[in-house]
Design an enzyme around this catalytic site. Structure first.
Site, short mmCIF file in Angstrom:
data_model
loop_
_atom_site.label_atom_id
_atom_site.label_comp_id
_atom_site.label_asym_id
_atom_site.label_seq_id
_atom_site.Cartn_x
_atom_site.Cartn_y
_atom_site.Cartn_z
N HIS B 71 19.78 27.20 19.09
CA HIS B 71 20.73 26.30 18.42
C HIS B 71 22.11 26.42 19.08
O HIS B 71 22.92 27.28 18.71
CB HIS B 71 20.83 26.68 16.94
CG HIS B 71 21.55 25.67 16.11
ND1 HIS B 71 21.27 25.47 14.78
CD2 HIS B 71 22.54 24.79 16.41
CE1 HIS B 71 22.06 24.52 14.29
NE2 HIS B 71 22.85 24.11 15.26
N HIS B 73 25.43 24.01 21.14
CA HIS B 73 26.01 22.70 21.47
C HIS B 73 26.74 22.84 22.81
O HIS B 73 27.72 23.57 22.89
CB HIS B 73 26.99 22.27 20.39
CG HIS B 73 26.38 22.17 19.03
ND1 HIS B 73 25.83 21.01 18.56
CD2 HIS B 73 26.17 23.09 18.07
CE1 HIS B 73 25.34 21.22 17.35
NE2 HIS B 73 25.52 22.48 17.03
N ARG B 75 27.72 20.01 24.42
CA ARG B 75 28.64 18.85 24.42
C ARG B 75 28.45 17.86 25.58
O ARG B 75 29.28 16.97 25.74
CB ARG B 75 30.09 19.31 24.42
CG ARG B 75 30.45 20.27 23.31
CD ARG B 75 30.44 19.61 21.96
NE ARG B 75 30.89 20.53 20.92
CZ ARG B 75 30.40 20.54 19.69
NH1 ARG B 75 29.44 19.70 19.34
NH2 ARG B 75 30.86 21.37 18.78
N ASN B 105 23.48 16.24 19.32
CA ASN B 105 24.61 15.47 18.78
C ASN B 105 25.71 15.32 19.81
O ASN B 105 26.87 15.67 19.60
CB ASN B 105 25.14 16.10 17.49
CG ASN B 105 25.66 17.51 17.68
OD1 ASN B 105 25.27 18.19 18.63
ND2 ASN B 105 26.54 17.94 16.82
N ASP B 162 21.11 17.15 14.14
CA ASP B 162 22.03 18.24 13.84
C ASP B 162 23.38 17.80 13.32
O ASP B 162 24.02 16.92 13.86
CB ASP B 162 22.29 19.10 15.06
CG ASP B 162 23.11 20.31 14.67
OD1 ASP B 162 22.50 21.29 14.23
OD2 ASP B 162 24.34 20.25 14.75
N HIS B 189 19.53 19.93 9.23
CA HIS B 189 20.76 20.54 8.71
C HIS B 189 20.79 20.31 7.20
O HIS B 189 20.92 19.17 6.75
CB HIS B 189 21.97 19.88 9.39
CG HIS B 189 23.29 20.44 8.99
ND1 HIS B 189 24.11 21.11 9.85
CD2 HIS B 189 23.95 20.44 7.81
CE1 HIS B 189 25.21 21.50 9.23
NE2 HIS B 189 25.13 21.10 7.98
N HIS B 242 20.67 27.75 10.41
CA HIS B 242 21.84 28.44 9.81
C HIS B 242 21.85 28.54 8.29
O HIS B 242 22.73 27.99 7.63
CB HIS B 242 23.15 27.83 10.30
CG HIS B 242 23.20 26.32 10.38
ND1 HIS B 242 22.80 25.50 9.35
CD2 HIS B 242 23.59 25.50 11.37
CE1 HIS B 242 22.97 24.24 9.71
NE2 HIS B 242 23.42 24.21 10.93
N ASP B 315 24.48 28.66 16.87
CA ASP B 315 25.22 27.45 16.51
C ASP B 315 26.54 27.38 17.31
O ASP B 315 27.58 26.95 16.80
CB ASP B 315 25.48 27.35 15.01
CG ASP B 315 25.89 25.93 14.59
OD1 ASP B 315 25.87 25.01 15.44
OD2 ASP B 315 26.22 25.74 13.40
N HIS B 319 35.02 23.73 20.50
CA HIS B 319 36.02 22.71 20.17
C HIS B 319 37.31 23.04 20.91
O HIS B 319 37.60 24.21 21.16
CB HIS B 319 36.29 22.67 18.67
CG HIS B 319 35.17 22.09 17.88
ND1 HIS B 319 34.76 20.78 18.00
CD2 HIS B 319 34.33 22.66 16.98
CE1 HIS B 319 33.74 20.56 17.19
NE2 HIS B 319 33.44 21.67 16.57
#
Lengths: 313, 442
Positions: B71, B73, B75, B105, B162, B189, B242, B315, B319
């Site tokens: 799991h 990300h 991006r 996502n 997700d 999720h 999660h 997860d 950002h």
């Protein structure tokens, strides 16, 4: 540096009781100034305060602005809708740009809880929280306490009811925190859908029966009610709210003792409060407004004012 | 871009005197591993090598399967300013991971066989295995199923919308039925948006105190319960990502008792932090689902102890600084987690007396089993995917340890236990420890 323990007024939570007393005592001094024909003193001459309002506000903004002007500070107003800010310049850039123009204090109203704490990381100015989301509204609680003190002489042991939407009320939170510190008792009353989980841990009681609360209390602070928030209905109708939680003339007349009526405004007359109650002789709603200016003058002076000459060696 | 030190392995590479943990056979012994041309030749207590060989004596260190994160990300495509497959790979290596499954996502989302192929092709040159998870529905809109079968053929290893819960139970039912043919899980999720509303943190005494709108634990447990019942009904394979609340654990436990095909993961940050840590409005701790109470944290730890939760997944959610510098309500959810995953988890689980072998399983065979990957990484001929760990090292995580393109980690300044000193992946040796690296790779 000011006369209080902390550099900023971010909320009442970290303000010691001695400072609350200092603020209230100072506010009563300024209240006398407000009763003079010439209502201006030179206390903050040469200081610049920015009123940073990221959320619409009428009375708090005017109250702060008047307080600043009565103290002879230079003031600048900045209003922005939160949405335009999220899209454009960042919060950090906005505040750092404003501070770069050499200012001394920032009075901020912001829709996001904790935003003033955030602000302390980006600027050096003195910060006064004029309401952060549903978190705190310390100057409102202080003006409420001042008004109660004016009315009753003593805050310790007073029984205060707070009625309405507790969940979404920064006024309620700051009032509970402040009133508990000075030894008053607080009971909350409102629809269970608007009573936040664990609020008792702040030291307040909950009673869903308004008549019982009115009977018990020396004074009640009635909060503005909104039926809908962001598309969610928290109670079925205004009619039903009024029936259960409206401070009506009938309810107040039934009481066997005078009950002091407070409202932080703006009022929905005929919803959470009847006009007859709001305008009655036991209402101190307009005193609250006047005391608001005095309390804000006191805070501005205590945080931004220079120490008196005798302390200055 | 910040990269780990790395060098191609010599043709014969002999790891000696390691505390070898074989999570597949559930064995632990002091021994050797012989790697030839990047592939496992032998794993055993003492390996005699007659040919010319590069020797790497790792006495006192643990050697085990490279970690697998199901799991993360990365991006890409769309938000390459936050992370790319390339930068994410470095973060993974720094954390001891050799296999990472990336969530769909992205922008555009991975909802077509073409987008799955895009990831797989880009990943071929990268130092770790990157395996894409495809969306359940087209555009992650929660209505029409994506071309799951075609995505599966292109390399999708699971399906998830997700971040966006499948609110429509009928869509989840059909997704579970449709994917059962492929034997890969649906990852939903679990946060009921009608109960979450505009919530910002766990609903409880701390949300009330901080004046942040609360997210009740039922917003998760009710959807976990629903998802599990649909999984039981359809016989489909469901993975619960999660898990954050004690209540959800009851339903997962029940599903396992019923022998339904339900698995679950927990993140290191849900094991490490509690809602009281949000005092001060640290936006790095704003995650979805939210960090909950100490009781919930203990329940998650117990869930790992007794196997109700199968594995740990990061997860990893990068950002930008600007995104996370905004006031709390406006900051996006998520924190990076690859670099800290083992150190944070082992720190907590060691305190809770969970043995190292069990913890290693949570990062290796257990996640691989959920997605049907090769489990025996010590088998002859398998591409070597190994991590070398200093499990006794206590260290304080700081920004220098970050290899991700983003820095949004709430672990900065926190004490962790256990440090991945080296990784073997794609026939190369990787390390972020200069002393260690130069000792063997000069």
């Amino acid at each position: 540096m000011g006369f209080l323990r902390h550099k900023h007024l971010l909320g009442l939570e970290n303000v010691p009781i001695e400072d609350i007393q200092t603020i209230l005592d100072t506010a009563f001094t300024f209240r006398e100034v407000l009763d003079r024909p010439i209502k201006k003193v030179p206390t903050l001459q040469g200081k610049t305060v920015v009123n940073l309002f990221f959320e619409p506000s009428t009375r708090t903004r005017i109250s702060f602005e008047l307080a600043e002007k009565r103290l002879s500070a230079d003031t600048v107003n900045f209003s922005a809708s939160a949405s335009s800010l999220t899209k454009g310049e960042s919060f950090k850039d906005t505040v750092q740009n404003i501070e770069a123009m050499k200012i001394d204090g920032i009075v901020m109203r912001h829709p996001v809880p904790g935003a003033p704490i955030h602000l302390t990381k980006y600027v050096d100015s003195v910060i006064i929280n004029a309401g952060d989301g549903i978190h705190e509204h310390p100057t409102q609680a202080l003006l409420d306490m001042m008004s109660l003190k004016e009315k009753f002489g003593e805050l310790k042991g007073l029984k205060i009811g707070i009625i309405g939407d507790i969940t979404h009320s920064r006024v309620a939170r700051s009032n509970i925190i402040g009133l508990k510190k000075v030894g008053a008792e607080v009971t909350l009353c409102g629809p269970p859908t608007l009573m936040p989980l664990g609020i008792e841990e702040l030291g307040a009681q909950i009673n869903y029966n308004l008549d019982e609360v009115l009977n018990w209390a020396d004074a009640v602070n009635i909060l503005r009610i909104q039926r809908e928030r962001q598309g969610v209905n928290y109670f079925p109708s205004v009619r039903e709210y009024r029936a259960l939680f409206g401070v009506t003339k009938e309810r107040v007349e039934k009481l066997d003792k005078p009950l002091t009526i407070m409202h932080p405004g703006p009022m929905n007359r005929g919803v959470e409060i009847d006009s007859d109650v709001a305008d009655s002789e036991n209402a101190i709603i307009l005193d609250q407004v006047l005391n608001g200016v005095a309390v804000r003058m006191a805070i501005l002076y205590l945080l931004l004012g220079d120490k008196p000459p005798e302390d200055k060696d | 871009m910040k990269k780990l030190l790395s060098k191609r392995l010599p043709p014969l590479f002999h790891i000696k005197n390691g505390n070898i943990i074989d999570p597949f056979r559930d064995k632990e012994f002091v021994g050797d591993i012989l790697i030839k041309n990047g592939k496992i030749v032998e794993v055993g207590e003492k390996i005699e090598v007659t040919d010319e060989v590069a020797v790497c004596d790792v006495q006192g260190l643990v050697v085990t399967h490279g970690f697998c994160d199901i799991h993360a990300h990365f991006r890409e495509p769309g938000r390459e300013d936050k992370e790319t497959l390339t930068t994410g790979s470095q973060a993974a290596l720094a954390g001891g991971f050799t296999t990472v499954c990336v969530m769909p996502n992205t922008d555009p989302p991975l909802d077509s066989p073409e987008s799955i192929r895009f990831i797989c092709e880009k990943a071929t040159d990268l130092p770790i295995n990157i395996l894409p998870i495809g969306t359940i529905t087209k555009g992650m809109k929660g209505r029409e199923l994506s071309e799951m079968s075609a995505m599966y053929e292109e390399g999708a290893v699971a399906f998830s919308d997700d971040g966006l819960p499948l609110v429509d139970g009928g869509v989840l039912r059909r997704a579970l039925e449709y994917s059962s043919r492929m034997g890969v899980p649906i990852i939903n999720h679990a946060e009921d948006p009608t109960l979450k509303l505009t919530g910002q943190m766990h609903e409880g005494r701390w949300s009330t105190k901080l004046g942040l709108i609360g997210i009740p634990y039922v917003s998760e447990s009710i959807m976990v319960s629903r998802d599990i019942q649909i999984a039981g009904f359809t016989g489909g394979r469901l993975h619960v990502p999660h898990v954050s609340s004690e209540k959800s654990m009851e339903y997962i436990r029940n599903a396992k008792d019923e022998k339904w095909l339900v698995t679950a993961e927990v993140t290191p940050h849900h094991l490490y932090f509690t809602d009281s840590d949000l005092e001060g409005y640290n936006t790095y701790l704003k995650v979805a689902p939210p960090i909950r109470t100490e009781e919930d944290r203990q329940a998650l730890i117990n869930g790992l102890k007794d196997g109700v939760i199968d594995c740990i997944a990061t997860d990893h959610a990068p950002h930008t600084v600007e995104d996370k510098e905004s006031p709390f309500d406006w900051a996006p959810n998520g924190m990076i987690g690859l670099e800290t995953a083992f150190g944070a988890s082992w720190y907590v689980l060691f305190e809770n007396k969970i043995p190292l072998r069990k913890v290693i399983e949570l990062f290796t065979v257990n996640p691989r089993r959920i997605l049907g990957f090769e489990l025996d990484l010590f088998r002859y001929g398998v591409e070597a995917e190994l991590v070398i760990l200093d499990v006794e090292k206590k260290w304080v995580f700081n920004e220098d340890h970050i290899y991700s393109k983003s820095r949004n980690s709430a672990f900065i300044g926190k004490e962790l236990l256990g440090y991945p000193v080296g990784v073997i992946s794609t026939n190369r040796f990787y390390s972020n420890d200069e002393t260690f690296f130069s000792k063997y790779m000069t």
